[in-house]
Design a protein around this motif. Sequence first.
Motif, PDB file in Angstrom:
ATOM      1  N   LEU A  21       0.826  -1.210   0.000  1.00  0.00           N
ATOM      2  CA  LEU A  21       0.000   0.000   0.000  1.00  0.00           C
ATOM      3  C   LEU A  21       0.860   1.259   0.000  1.00  0.00           C
ATOM      4  CD1 LEU A  21      -2.688  -1.315   2.452  1.00  0.00           C
ATOM      5  CD2 LEU A  21      -3.143  -0.543   0.121  1.00  0.00           C
ATOM      6  N   PHE A  22       2.004   1.195   0.645  1.00  0.00           N
ATOM      7  CA  PHE A  22       2.946   2.314   0.651  1.00  0.00           C
ATOM      8  C   PHE A  22       3.386   2.632  -0.780  1.00  0.00           C
ATOM      9  CE2 PHE A  22       7.407   3.671   0.645  1.00  0.00           C
ATOM     10  CZ  PHE A  22       7.342   4.824   1.407  1.00  0.00           C
ATOM     11  N   VAL A  23       3.797   1.617  -1.523  1.00  0.00           N
ATOM     12  CA  VAL A  23       4.257   1.808  -2.902  1.00  0.00           C
ATOM     13  C   VAL A  23       3.110   2.327  -3.775  1.00  0.00           C
ATOM     14  CG1 VAL A  23       5.114   0.606  -4.964  1.00  0.00           C
ATOM     15  CG2 VAL A  23       6.135   0.134  -2.733  1.00  0.00           C
ATOM     16  N   VAL A  24       1.930   1.752  -3.593  1.00  0.00           N
ATOM     17  CA  VAL A  24       0.760   2.207  -4.357  1.00  0.00           C
ATOM     18  C   VAL A  24       0.488   3.684  -4.067  1.00  0.00           C
ATOM     19  CG1 VAL A  24      -1.757   1.964  -4.528  1.00  0.00           C
ATOM     20  CG2 VAL A  24      -0.292  -0.058  -4.592  1.00  0.00           C
ATOM     21  N   GLY A  25       0.582   4.078  -2.804  1.00  0.00           N
ATOM     22  CA  GLY A  25       0.372   5.477  -2.433  1.00  0.00           C
ATOM     23  C   GLY A  25       1.386   6.408  -3.073  1.00  0.00           C
ATOM     24  N   ILE A  26       2.640   5.984  -3.107  1.00  0.00           N
ATOM     25  CA  ILE A  26       3.700   6.791  -3.741  1.00  0.00           C
ATOM     26  C   ILE A  26       3.404   6.988  -5.223  1.00  0.00           C
ATOM     27  CG2 ILE A  26       6.149   6.799  -4.398  1.00  0.00           C
ATOM     28  CD1 ILE A  26       5.804   7.362  -1.490  1.00  0.00           C
ATOM     29  N   ILE A  27       2.994   5.918  -5.884  1.00  0.00           N
ATOM     30  CA  ILE A  27       2.687   6.014  -7.318  1.00  0.00           C
ATOM     31  C   ILE A  27       1.500   6.949  -7.544  1.00  0.00           C
ATOM     32  CG2 ILE A  27       1.862   4.707  -9.321  1.00  0.00           C
ATOM     33  CD1 ILE A  27       3.549   2.323  -8.182  1.00  0.00           C
ATOM     34  N   LEU A  28       0.462   6.820  -6.708  1.00  0.00           N
ATOM     35  CA  LEU A  28      -0.717   7.684  -6.850  1.00  0.00           C
ATOM     36  C   LEU A  28      -0.360   9.150  -6.610  1.00  0.00           C
ATOM     37  CD1 LEU A  28      -3.732   7.768  -7.441  1.00  0.00           C
ATOM     38  CD2 LEU A  28      -4.144   7.462  -4.995  1.00  0.00           C
ATOM     39  N   ILE A  29       0.451   9.409  -5.609  1.00  0.00           N
ATOM     40  CA  ILE A  29       0.892  10.793  -5.339  1.00  0.00           C
ATOM     41  C   ILE A  29       1.680  11.328  -6.532  1.00  0.00           C
ATOM     42  CG2 ILE A  29       2.443  12.200  -3.917  1.00  0.00           C
ATOM     43  CD1 ILE A  29       1.528  10.414  -1.528  1.00  0.00           C
ATOM     44  N   ALA A  30       2.534  10.494  -7.115  1.00  0.00           N
ATOM     45  CA  ALA A  30       3.314  10.920  -8.280  1.00  0.00           C
ATOM     46  C   ALA A  30       2.403  11.273  -9.451  1.00  0.00           C
ATOM     47  CB  ALA A  30       4.305   9.823  -8.681  1.00  0.00           C
ATOM     48  N   ILE A  31       1.368  10.472  -9.647  1.00  0.00           N
ATOM     49  CA  ILE A  31       0.420  10.752 -10.738  1.00  0.00           C
ATOM     50  C   ILE A  31      -0.324  12.061 -10.475  1.00  0.00           C
ATOM     51  CG2 ILE A  31      -1.760   9.989 -11.787  1.00  0.00           C
ATOM     52  CD1 ILE A  31      -0.687   7.095 -11.483  1.00  0.00           C
ATOM     53  N   MET A  32      -0.817  12.210  -9.237  1.00  0.00           N
ATOM     54  CA  MET A  32      -1.636  13.381  -8.912  1.00  0.00           C
ATOM     55  C   MET A  32      -0.840  14.683  -8.947  1.00  0.00           C
ATOM     56  SD  MET A  32      -3.968  11.758  -5.884  1.00  0.00           S
ATOM     57  CE  MET A  32      -4.978  13.209  -5.628  1.00  0.00           C
ATOM     58  N   VAL A  39      -1.272  15.477 -17.863  1.00  0.00           N
ATOM     59  CA  VAL A  39      -1.038  14.064 -17.536  1.00  0.00           C
ATOM     60  C   VAL A  39      -1.717  13.725 -16.215  1.00  0.00           C
ATOM     61  CG1 VAL A  39       0.727  12.353 -16.923  1.00  0.00           C
ATOM     62  CG2 VAL A  39       1.102  13.915 -18.843  1.00  0.00           C
ATOM     63  N   GLY A  40      -1.516  14.560 -15.204  1.00  0.00           N
ATOM     64  CA  GLY A  40      -2.155  14.342 -13.908  1.00  0.00           C
ATOM     65  C   GLY A  40      -3.662  14.374 -14.015  1.00  0.00           C
ATOM     66  N   LEU A  41      -4.177  15.298 -14.809  1.00  0.00           N
ATOM     67  CA  LEU A  41      -5.618  15.441 -14.991  1.00  0.00           C
ATOM     68  C   LEU A  41      -6.220  14.194 -15.639  1.00  0.00           C
ATOM     69  CD1 LEU A  41      -7.846  17.629 -14.623  1.00  0.00           C
ATOM     70  CD2 LEU A  41      -7.450  18.225 -17.012  1.00  0.00           C
ATOM     71  N   VAL A  42      -5.530  13.643 -16.608  1.00  0.00           N
ATOM     72  CA  VAL A  42      -6.036  12.484 -17.342  1.00  0.00           C
ATOM     73  C   VAL A  42      -5.861  11.185 -16.546  1.00  0.00           C
ATOM     74  CG1 VAL A  42      -5.635  11.057 -19.399  1.00  0.00           C
ATOM     75  CG2 VAL A  42      -5.750  13.540 -19.604  1.00  0.00           C
ATOM     76  N   LEU A  43      -4.781  11.041 -15.825  1.00  0.00           N
ATOM     77  CA  LEU A  43      -4.492   9.778 -15.152  1.00  0.00           C
ATOM     78  C   LEU A  43      -5.075   9.648 -13.750  1.00  0.00           C
ATOM     79  CD1 LEU A  43      -0.733   9.229 -16.128  1.00  0.00           C
ATOM     80  CD2 LEU A  43      -2.775   8.294 -17.217  1.00  0.00           C
ATOM     81  N   GLY A  45      -8.106  10.248 -12.246  1.00  0.00           N
ATOM     82  CA  GLY A  45      -9.406   9.594 -12.082  1.00  0.00           C
ATOM     83  C   GLY A  45      -9.324   8.079 -12.223  1.00  0.00           C
ATOM     84  N   PRO A  46      -8.806   7.581 -13.355  1.00  0.00           N
ATOM     85  CA  PRO A  46      -8.690   6.129 -13.504  1.00  0.00           C
ATOM     86  C   PRO A  46      -7.767   5.500 -12.449  1.00  0.00           C
ATOM     87  CG  PRO A  46      -8.453   7.212 -15.627  1.00  0.00           C
ATOM     88  CD  PRO A  46      -8.476   8.295 -14.592  1.00  0.00           C
ATOM     89  N   ALA A  47      -6.702   6.201 -12.084  1.00  0.00           N
ATOM     90  CA  ALA A  47      -5.795   5.663 -11.053  1.00  0.00           C
ATOM     91  C   ALA A  47      -6.511   5.547  -9.715  1.00  0.00           C
ATOM     92  CB  ALA A  47      -4.558   6.549 -10.926  1.00  0.00           C
ATOM     93  N   MET A  48      -7.339   6.544  -9.378  1.00  0.00           N
ATOM     94  CA  MET A  48      -8.085   6.503  -8.121  1.00  0.00           C
ATOM     95  C   MET A  48      -9.064   5.329  -8.090  1.00  0.00           C
ATOM     96  SD  MET A  48      -7.270   8.971  -5.977  1.00  0.00           S
ATOM     97  CE  MET A  48      -8.712   9.144  -4.973  1.00  0.00           C
ATOM     98  N   VAL A  49      -9.710   5.060  -9.202  1.00  0.00           N
ATOM     99  CA  VAL A  49     -10.643   3.933  -9.264  1.00  0.00           C
ATOM    100  C   VAL A  49      -9.885   2.629  -9.027  1.00  0.00           C
ATOM    101  CG1 VAL A  49     -12.201   2.609 -10.756  1.00  0.00           C
ATOM    102  CG2 VAL A  49     -12.317   5.107 -10.738  1.00  0.00           C
ATOM    103  N   GLY A  50      -8.775   2.447  -9.708  1.00  0.00           N
ATOM    104  CA  GLY A  50      -7.990   1.225  -9.547  1.00  0.00           C
ATOM    105  C   GLY A  50      -7.432   1.061  -8.144  1.00  0.00           C
ATOM    106  N   VAL A  51      -6.887   2.128  -7.595  1.00  0.00           N
ATOM    107  CA  VAL A  51      -6.328   2.074  -6.236  1.00  0.00           C
ATOM    108  C   VAL A  51      -7.429   1.772  -5.224  1.00  0.00           C
ATOM    109  CG1 VAL A  51      -5.282   3.482  -4.416  1.00  0.00           C
ATOM    110  CG2 VAL A  51      -4.304   3.490  -6.712  1.00  0.00           C
ATOM    111  N   ASN A  52      -8.593   2.366  -5.394  1.00  0.00           N
ATOM    112  CA  ASN A  52      -9.685   2.087  -4.463  1.00  0.00           C
ATOM    113  C   ASN A  52     -10.213   0.663  -4.610  1.00  0.00           C
ATOM    114  OD1 ASN A  52      -9.663   4.427  -2.954  1.00  0.00           O
ATOM    115  ND2 ASN A  52     -10.993   5.500  -4.363  1.00  0.00           N
ATOM    116  N   ASP A 168       0.131   7.628   4.983  1.00  0.00           N
ATOM    117  CA  ASP A 168      -0.900   7.531   3.959  1.00  0.00           C
ATOM    118  C   ASP A 168      -1.607   6.172   3.905  1.00  0.00           C
ATOM    119  OD1 ASP A 168      -2.209   8.759   1.511  1.00  0.00           O
ATOM    120  OD2 ASP A 168      -1.221   7.023   0.606  1.00  0.00           O
ATOM    121  N   PRO A 169      -0.899   5.031   3.927  1.00  0.00           N
ATOM    122  CA  PRO A 169      -1.615   3.748   3.869  1.00  0.00           C
ATOM    123  C   PRO A 169      -2.563   3.543   5.049  1.00  0.00           C
ATOM    124  CG  PRO A 169       0.710   3.413   3.405  1.00  0.00           C
ATOM    125  CD  PRO A 169       0.553   4.839   3.864  1.00  0.00           C
ATOM    126  N   TYR A 170      -2.163   3.963   6.221  1.00  0.00           N
ATOM    127  CA  TYR A 170      -2.982   3.805   7.423  1.00  0.00           C
ATOM    128  C   TYR A 170      -4.262   4.630   7.329  1.00  0.00           C
ATOM    129  CZ  TYR A 170      -3.851   3.632  12.536  1.00  0.00           C
ATOM    130  OH  TYR A 170      -4.381   3.459  13.792  1.00  0.00           O
TER     131      TYR A 170
END
Length: 186
Positions: A21-32, A39-43, A45-52, A168-170
């Motif tokens: 979850l830590f790694v996933v959070g880092i990737i999501l923060i990087a995208i956002m 790029v952030g605007l396009v990625l 929404g879909p990244a949030m759906v997948g992470v959730n 963040d993961p907690y």
Amino acid sequence: MNSQDFKLKAKFNLKTYYWNLFVVGIILIAIMTSSAALVGLVLTGPAMVGVNQYRLHIARTNTEDTNLLVSGFKGNVINHIITFVLMSIFIFLWTLLLIIPGIIKTFSYSMTFFILADNPDLEPQEAIKRSREMMHGHKWRLFKLYLSFIGWYLLVLLTFGVGMIFLDPYINLSVTHFYEDLKTRT
């Protein structure tokens, strides 16, 4: 259920999946926070759906399925992008009134990507509407959940914000359990 219950459930899941979850959070923060705003605007929404979807799977089964991380990029990608854009616009417009209405609407819309994770084919405005309805009467509960992390937030300040990537993961898994509780109430 109260904040402590959500945090206990999150701790149980984190024993096994914290670093994932830590790694996933880092990737999501990087995208956002992508330097290329488009790029952030396009990625995001879909990244949030997948992470959730990934977080929900861990919360529900205490197992992981990393394939879920890219699930937001399959199917209705355009709807996920539009949902993120609409939410951002709505929150921005409410914040123009004053800061407090913007915060309240942020809480109202906070379950939108969980709802999309469970129902990926929903139209953007329907997902946002369902989040508003789900959070009606529960915004204070979510606020108290975030407030229960106050000691951790103070430690994050001591690390000049760097500690947030470890916290963040907690927080996010606790919010995931909050969503699961809300689903049973509505």
